[in-house]
Design a protein around this motif. Structure first.
Motif, PDB file in Angstrom:
ATOM      1  N   HIS A 192      -3.669  -0.459  -8.976  1.00 57.87           N
ATOM      2  CA  HIS A 192      -4.399  -0.999  -7.821  1.00 57.87           C
ATOM      3  C   HIS A 192      -3.830  -2.360  -7.452  1.00 57.87           C
ATOM      4  CE1 HIS A 192      -7.621  -2.143  -5.096  1.00 57.87           C
ATOM      5  NE2 HIS A 192      -7.704  -3.296  -5.758  1.00 57.87           N
ATOM      6  N   ASP A 238      -4.197  -5.376  -3.976  1.00 57.32           N
ATOM      7  CA  ASP A 238      -4.695  -5.709  -2.644  1.00 57.32           C
ATOM      8  C   ASP A 238      -3.569  -5.998  -1.657  1.00 57.32           C
ATOM      9  OD1 ASP A 238      -7.350  -5.435  -3.407  1.00 57.32           O
ATOM     10  OD2 ASP A 238      -7.473  -7.516  -4.123  1.00 57.32           O
ATOM     11  N   GLY A 239      -2.333  -5.915  -2.118  1.00 56.30           N
ATOM     12  CA  GLY A 239      -1.209  -6.109  -1.214  1.00 56.30           C
ATOM     13  C   GLY A 239      -0.192  -7.086  -1.784  1.00 56.30           C
ATOM     14  N   PRO A 293       0.814  -1.228   0.000  1.00 53.32           N
ATOM     15  CA  PRO A 293       0.000   0.000   0.000  1.00 53.32           C
ATOM     16  C   PRO A 293       0.842   1.271   0.000  1.00 53.32           C
ATOM     17  CG  PRO A 293      -0.863  -1.607   1.567  1.00 53.32           C
ATOM     18  CD  PRO A 293       0.431  -2.153   1.078  1.00 53.32           C
ATOM     19  N   GLU A 294       1.983   1.259   0.697  1.00 53.82           N
ATOM     20  CA  GLU A 294       2.790   2.482   0.765  1.00 53.82           C
ATOM     21  C   GLU A 294       3.430   2.827  -0.575  1.00 53.82           C
ATOM     22  OE1 GLU A 294       5.314  -1.008   2.212  1.00 53.82           O
ATOM     23  OE2 GLU A 294       3.259  -0.237   2.469  1.00 53.82           O
ATOM     24  N   LEU A 323       1.835   2.391  -3.596  1.00 53.25           N
ATOM     25  CA  LEU A 323       0.831   2.754  -4.604  1.00 53.25           C
ATOM     26  C   LEU A 323       0.862   4.241  -4.918  1.00 53.25           C
ATOM     27  CD1 LEU A 323      -2.244   0.555  -3.589  1.00 53.25           C
ATOM     28  CD2 LEU A 323      -0.855   0.380  -5.659  1.00 53.25           C
ATOM     29  N   THR A 324       1.232   5.071  -3.922  1.00 51.99           N
ATOM     30  CA  THR A 324       1.293   6.514  -4.145  1.00 51.99           C
ATOM     31  C   THR A 324       2.622   6.956  -4.755  1.00 51.99           C
ATOM     32  OG1 THR A 324       2.062   6.830  -1.878  1.00 51.99           O
ATOM     33  CG2 THR A 324      -0.313   6.963  -2.259  1.00 51.99           C
TER      34      THR A 324
END
Length: 652
Positions: free
Chosen positions: A629, A631-632, A590-591, A593-594
């Motif tokens: 995108h 999910d991990g 998640p960190e 994705l940005t």
């Protein structure tokens, strides 16, 4: 090894040759293990069929042939089978197998009572031993055959020739034929070894060439990255200068603004010295002059629109070109404030002006730098496509090289030249019929011709198969090059494009890599009308996304590797086309994705962090967007490219 190899390539060629040779030796050992078992069973069946029992008056017993087939056959087969399974590829294994194979020939000749047909088992065994491509295996095989025929020809001729007495010259004749075949088979082995070395040398040379090309591509990409970083740094510096200029201009405007007052007809009523100096007139010259003389004619319409906004809202801002008395021009920022009477009637307005020429020049330079950045991004994308094309062409060329080598090997090893020898033998015969029916050599000709015909048919089948494969690979290379040429055009040209076909072109560029990594491709294409866009830019983005998905799937380590590509319309008021590239690879934390589209960010060991950044800029340039995108970690990732759904019919 080939003399064209560099010193750094020679060890690799030797490594490839040894690996290929070891593979052939192990494969041939396994072949003989199966053949030994088959011969053992066949010899036992032959013994049971020919003479299973012996009679002495009214008594019968199992014939010695059956026990010979069972005991001797098992004894002969056991050791080579064990060595082939336990220590395949060893020289001792090959020697034992060669010896055992000749012993099987001797046993078969004995079981059949020395029939002439079974003597061909010796020659067939020698031909099969040639599969090792090692001339040394013929030494024990030939010695075993020669000693067997010599000893049994003297003491037990009926077991080897089917007669009670036989001349020793017959054993020498048989040994001569064996040595005659050995000469050709040994020559074939040396030729095969040379061809294997040539194949290894060519493959090492091709790998070296591919490495050089990839190094050049990486070097060029690194140069593009450095240039892009320099351009981005310059853009950032320009933005800082622009911000400083804006702050400085604001401070100057607050300290010494150019101020003027105009009546309701747009004529100057009052000006201060700063305003008059900026406009290039004396204050008294401006009194009574219309504003139109101090504004560039091309900006009159914008000035009128700003004046009307001021009448509605009481204040308006305008950027326009001002014309000085000497004809020179500069950009000005004007703040117009309406002057109203107590009854609401408009009496005129105030103008607060400052020079913004420096800011406009900075903006122009920034726009130019941005265009250069986009051009560098486009070239980097082209480099990604070119890399994919080089990989595919290199992989197909490997297959072409193997097919050509196999065809050449078959042609060199063809038995067709033996027809000339047979024809010469027939021409020397005085009586052809008697020669074929009575002479020992003539009797062998029909059977030899039958075997030779079968061999030539088999060679033709193999060569036709390889030529078909070669034709298919050449057509593949032609398709790749033709498709690359069709996209090698000036960027920015829009045309009507079928999105599904465009996606297929990107898949073909990466097809060889996908097959090499064992990735299953799933297509889900909706029926979308042709879209007007710059297909070269879209292709660069798709090639990059598919290539990244391939690495993510390979690094994921899952037994089932799946890449799904979906083409559809968003179906909402935005009116966009959507291309999804979904993989079941390592996923994205998640960190990240940005940060995934940031310049220089990469999680790959040899990545440069420029591909996704370039794709994002290209998508924005075309009026679309690129999103990621996941999910991990370990759950795959989906990259979605959205483009404006401007169809060809809509533009007509």
């Amino acid at each position: 090894m080939s003399s064209s190899l560099t010193p750094s390539m020679s060890p690799r060629a030797k490594e490839l040759f040894e690996a290929h040779r070891d593979h052939i030796l192990r494969r041939t050992d396994r072949l003989f293990a199966g053949l030994m078992l088959f011969q053992f069973v066949g010899g036992l069946i032959a013994a049971l069929v020919i003479s299973p029992r012996a009679w002495s008056g009214a008594m019968s017993q199992v014939h010695l042939h059956v026990w010979a087939a069972l005991l001797l056959g098992g004894l002969i087969a056991s050791l080579p089978i064990a060595l082939a399974l336990l220590v395949p590829g060893r020289f001792i294994t090959r020697c034992v197998i060669a010896t055992a194979q000749m012993l099987f020939s001797a046993l078969l000749i004995h079981l059949t009572g020395g029939r002439i047909e079974t003597h061909f088992h010796v020659f067939g065994s020698l031909a099969v031993l040639a599969f090792y491509r090692d001339w040394r295996v013929f030494i024990p095989a030939t010695l075993v055959v020669g000693l067997d025929h010599l000893i049994r020809g003297i003491y037990w001729p009926e077991s080897v020739y089917g007669v009670l007495t036989a001349s020793p010259w017959r054993s020498l004749e048989h040994a001569g034929w064996v040595i005659f075949e050995d000469i050709f088979l040994i020559r074939s082995c040396f030729q095969s070894i040379r061809e294997m070395r040539d194949i290894a040398a060519k493959r090492a040379q091709l790998e070296g060439t591919n490495a050089i090309v990839e190094q050049q591509v990486r070097q060029r990409t690194a140069e593009l990255v450095q240039r892009t970083a320099a351009l981005q740094q310059e853009v950032a510096e320009r933005e800082r200068v622009e911000q400083a200029l804006r702050e400085m201009n604001m401070a100057l405007a607050n300290a010494m603004p150019g101020i003027s007052k105009l009546d309701s007809q747009g004529r100057y009523v009052q000006v201060n010295d700063v305003y008059a100096e900026m406009i290039g007139y004396r204050p008294e010259e401006l009194i009574g002059m219309s504003w139109e003389k101090t504004v560039h004619p091309d900006d009159h319409r914008a000035a009128v629109q700003a004046y009307q906004r001021m009448l509605r809202t009481g204040i308006a801002e305008l950027e326009a070109r001002a014309v000085r008395k000497d004809g020179s021009q500069f950009f000005k920022l004007v703040m117009m404030v309406k002057i109203s009477a107590p009854d609401g009637q408009t009496l005129g307005h105030h103008c607060f002006m400052r020079d913004i020429s420096e800011r406009r020049r900075a903006e122009a330079e920034r726009d130019d730098l941005h265009r250069q950045l986009l051009e560098v991004s486009r070239r980097a994308g082209m480099a990604e496509v070119a890399t994919g094309v080089l990989h595919n062409v290199g992989n197909v060329l490997n297959s072409v090289n193997v097919s050509v080598t196999l065809v050449a090997e078959k042609v060199r090893k063809s038995e067709a030249p033996d027809l000339v020898k047979i024809a010469d033998l027939l021409n020397r015969a005085d009586d052809l019929g008697q020669f074929i029916t009575s002479d020992s050599k003539g009797k062998l000709i029909p059977q030899f011709l039958a075997g030779l015909g079968a061999q030539l048919v088999a060679e033709q089948t193999v060569m036709l198969t390889e030529l078909q494969s070669l034709t298919k690979n050449v057509e593949h290379i032609k398709d790749i090059v033709t498709m690359q040429q069709s996209y090698a055009r000036v960027s920015g040209v829009t045309e009507s494009v079928n999105l599904a076909q465009l996606v297929e072109d990107a898949v073909r560029i990466n097809s060889a890599a996908l097959q090499r990594h064992g990735i299953e491709l799933v297509r889900d294409y909706e029926d979308i009308p042709p879209v007007v866009l710059d297909k070269q830019k879209v292709l660069q983005v798709l090639v990059n996304l598919i290539n990244n998905a391939k690495y993510a799937i390979s690094d994921g380590g899952k037994p089932q590797r799946v890449l799904t590509i979906r083409v559809a319309a968003t179906g909402d008021e935005t009116g966009r086309a959507r291309i999804e590239v979904r993989d079941n690879g390592i996923g994205i934390p998640p960190e990240n994705l940005t940060r995934i589209f940031s310049h220089g960010f990469t999680t790959r060991k040899h990545g440069h962090g420029f591909g996704l950044h370039s794709c994002s800029l290209t998508a924005k340039e075309m009026g679309g967007c690129l999103r990621a995108h996941s999910d991990g970690p370990g759950k795959g990732a989906t990259f979605t490219l959205e483009l404006p759904l401007a169809t060809a019919n809509a533009d007509l």
